[in-house]
Design an enzyme around this catalytic site. Structure first.
Site, short mmCIF file in Angstrom:
data_model
loop_
_atom_site.label_atom_id
_atom_site.label_comp_id
_atom_site.label_asym_id
_atom_site.label_seq_id
_atom_site.Cartn_x
_atom_site.Cartn_y
_atom_site.Cartn_z
CG MET A 137 -2.12 -0.98 0.97
SD MET A 137 -3.20 -1.12 2.39
CE MET A 137 -2.22 -2.16 3.46
CD GLN A 170 3.55 -3.84 -5.39
OE1 GLN A 170 3.34 -2.69 -5.07
NE2 GLN A 170 2.60 -4.65 -5.84
CG HIS A 187 2.80 -3.56 -8.86
ND1 HIS A 187 1.63 -4.11 -9.35
CD2 HIS A 187 2.43 -2.42 -8.19
CE1 HIS A 187 0.61 -3.32 -9.01
NE2 HIS A 187 1.07 -2.30 -8.31
N GLY A 188 2.84 -6.83 -11.11
CA GLY A 188 2.31 -7.07 -12.45
C GLY A 188 0.81 -6.85 -12.49
CB ALA A 189 -1.57 -6.17 -10.04
CG HIS A 190 -3.55 -3.08 -9.17
ND1 HIS A 190 -3.12 -2.78 -7.90
CD2 HIS A 190 -4.21 -4.26 -9.05
CE1 HIS A 190 -3.47 -3.74 -7.06
NE2 HIS A 190 -4.14 -4.65 -7.74
CE1 TYR A 206 0.13 2.47 -11.26
CE2 TYR A 206 -0.64 0.52 -10.09
CZ TYR A 206 -0.63 1.90 -10.25
OH TYR A 206 -1.39 2.69 -9.43
C1 LIG Z 1 -3.86 3.34 0.30
C2 LIG Z 1 -3.66 2.19 -0.64
C3 LIG Z 1 -2.49 2.13 -1.40
C4 LIG Z 1 -2.27 1.05 -2.28
N1 LIG Z 1 -1.07 0.95 -2.96
C5 LIG Z 1 -0.77 -0.17 -3.67
C6 LIG Z 1 0.53 -0.42 -4.19
O1 LIG Z 1 1.48 0.35 -3.99
N2 LIG Z 1 0.72 -1.56 -4.90
C7 LIG Z 1 -0.27 -2.47 -5.12
O2 LIG Z 1 -0.05 -3.49 -5.78
N3 LIG Z 1 -1.52 -2.27 -4.62
C8 LIG Z 1 -1.78 -1.17 -3.88
N4 LIG Z 1 -3.02 -1.03 -3.27
C9 LIG Z 1 -4.01 -2.09 -3.42
C10 LIG Z 1 -3.93 -3.06 -2.22
O3 LIG Z 1 -2.72 -3.77 -2.21
C11 LIG Z 1 -5.09 -4.07 -2.25
O4 LIG Z 1 -5.02 -4.77 -3.47
C12 LIG Z 1 -6.44 -3.39 -2.13
O5 LIG Z 1 -6.45 -2.51 -1.00
C13 LIG Z 1 -7.56 -4.41 -1.95
O6 LIG Z 1 -7.32 -5.21 -0.81
P1 LIG Z 1 -8.23 -5.00 0.53
O7 LIG Z 1 -9.64 -5.18 0.06
O8 LIG Z 1 -7.76 -6.04 1.49
O9 LIG Z 1 -7.97 -3.59 1.00
C14 LIG Z 1 -3.26 0.04 -2.42
C15 LIG Z 1 -4.42 0.13 -1.64
C16 LIG Z 1 -4.63 1.17 -0.75
C17 LIG Z 1 -5.89 1.18 0.10
#
Ligand SMILES: Cc1cc2nc3c(=O)[nH]c(=O)nc-3n(C[C@H](O)[C@H](O)[C@H](O)COP(=O)(O)O)c2cc1C
Length: 348
Positions: free
Chosen positions: A12, A87, A154-157, A159
């Site tokens: 996060m 990560q 990090h291969g998700a979301h 990016y």
């Molecule tokens: C404040 C915040 C920052 C995040 N930053 C990243 C990140 O740097 N890398 C990543 O892969 N996911 C990031 N995420 C996504 C989280 O890793 C996670 O996938 C998402 O919060 C869903 O999981 P949860 O339902 O348990 O919160 C972030 C989420 C939050 C809430």
């Protein structure tokens, strides 16, 4: 690798590392969570490719100043009996033009187009691809040198590595695009370079998602066969765990309803999988008004007992309450500090 329990803190981003260097408050933040979690995955850290980042408050994983900061985090986590992976992150198309830490660097993506099909940045050249692969490998080598227990790619979301996996942003025809297998090639080459650098025994986890920041309904795989085409080259290249990022961990991955995405990942690769998405929180990520389960963990247990996953990722739950796992184990559920958007502002 032995872990104290099966719970993994999800990465996060916090933006509390001025100049890209994690300081004492970052050490304290991770130390508090290391006491109770099996494994911590740090916030995304920029690899040493000039186009990787977009802020001078997000930590780097290159440069001796940032690495010295991370070493203090690693030592603190180990002193609590915890384990920690950084990560490794390249933003790709999500980078803002002209932003720190390298304002002069271009935005680099697979094809120079954004998820909405508009021109954005440049298409990575062969030389860019080599430099990107080398930056991940160097980051992994440095992470290993300063004592991290493994790395997460990090291969998700949406990016960079995911932008290559996704047909919407990857329209290349040069062996890095054109088919599902070709779209998986960059991730696999990164994983191979990392594996070659860190040797056979260092854990390498790959995080992936169907959803993108720009489109929650996006998919990189429409069927289990597609998913196998994506994951097999990654596993063959040396990935030994998958971190499956979903927004609702319990939903079936495909129309057949047979398994969750983590369940398919485990079944197709034979590797351990982390399931994640709304465990212990009442709304899915970035959708505060959507309906989600209660805080009950019954469904999680059912799926675990069915063999769908090995580890459980926790994002917002452990952001708001570092003792979440302790309170669950001791059945002090009413003492859990529930996630609230306010916590994101403070990220304590
Ligand atoms: C404040 C915040 C920052 C995040 N930053 C990243 C990140 O740097 N890398 C990543 O892969 N996911 C990031 N995420 C996504 C989280 O890793 C996670 O996938 C998402 O919060 C869903 O999981 P949860 O339902 O348990 O919160 C972030 C989420 C939050 C809430």
């Amino acid at each position: 690798m032995d872990l104290r329990n099966r719970f993994v803190m999800a990465p996060m981003t916090r933006s509390f590392s001025p100049g890209g260097v994690p300081g004492g408050d970052v050490v304290d933040y991770y130390r508090r969570r290391a006491r109770h979690l099996g494994l911590i995955v740090t916030e995304g850290t920029y690899v040493g490719h000039p186009s990787a980042g977009s802020s001078d408050r997000v930590p780097r994983i290159y440069g001796e100043d940032a690495l010295a900061g991370w070493k203090r985090v690693v030592d603190a986590v180990h002193a609590e009996g915890g384990r920690i992976f950084p990560q490794l992150w390249h933003l790709g198309l999500a980078r803002q033009e002209g932003s720190a830490p390298h304002p002069e660097a271009p935005i680099v993506g697979p094809s120079g187009i954004s998820p909405s099909g508009r021109p954005r940045g440049i298409a990575a050249s062969a030389a860019d691809i080599d430099a990107i692969i080398a930056s991940f490998a160097q980051a992994a080598a440095d992470a290993q040198r300063i004592g991290f227990d493994g790395v997460e790619l990090h291969g998700a979301h949406g990016y960079l590595l995911d932008a290559f996996l996704w047909s919407r942003t990857n329209q290349r025809a040069d062996g890095y695009g054109g088919s599902i297998a070709a779209r998986a090639r960059l991730g696999a080459e990164v994983a191979r370079a990392v594996r070659d650098t860190v040797g056979p025994d260092f854990p390498v986890m790959f995080r992936y998602s169907q959803w993108k920041g720009a489109d929650f309904d996006a998919r990189i795989a429409d069927s289990p066969a597609d998913l196998e085409t994506v994951l097999t080259p990654l596993a063959d290249a040396g990935v030994n765990t998958f971190h499956v990022s979903t927004r609702r961990y319990w939903l079936p991955a495909f129309e057949d309803g047979a398994r969750t995405l983590a369940g398919w990942t485990k079944a197709l690769t034979g590797l351990p999988a982390v399931a994640l998405g709304s465990v212990g929180v009442t709304s899915p990520f970035y959708e505060p008004d959507a309906e989600a389960p209660s805080l009950s963990l019954t469904r999680l247990l059912e799926l675990f007992e069915r063999g769908e996953f090995d580890l459980v990722g926790l994002g917002r739950s452990v952001l708001s309450d570092p003792e979440w796992t302790l309170k669950v184990r001791e059945n002090r559920l009413d003492e859990i500090r529930a996630y609230d958007k306010v916590h994101e502002a403070h990220l304590l």
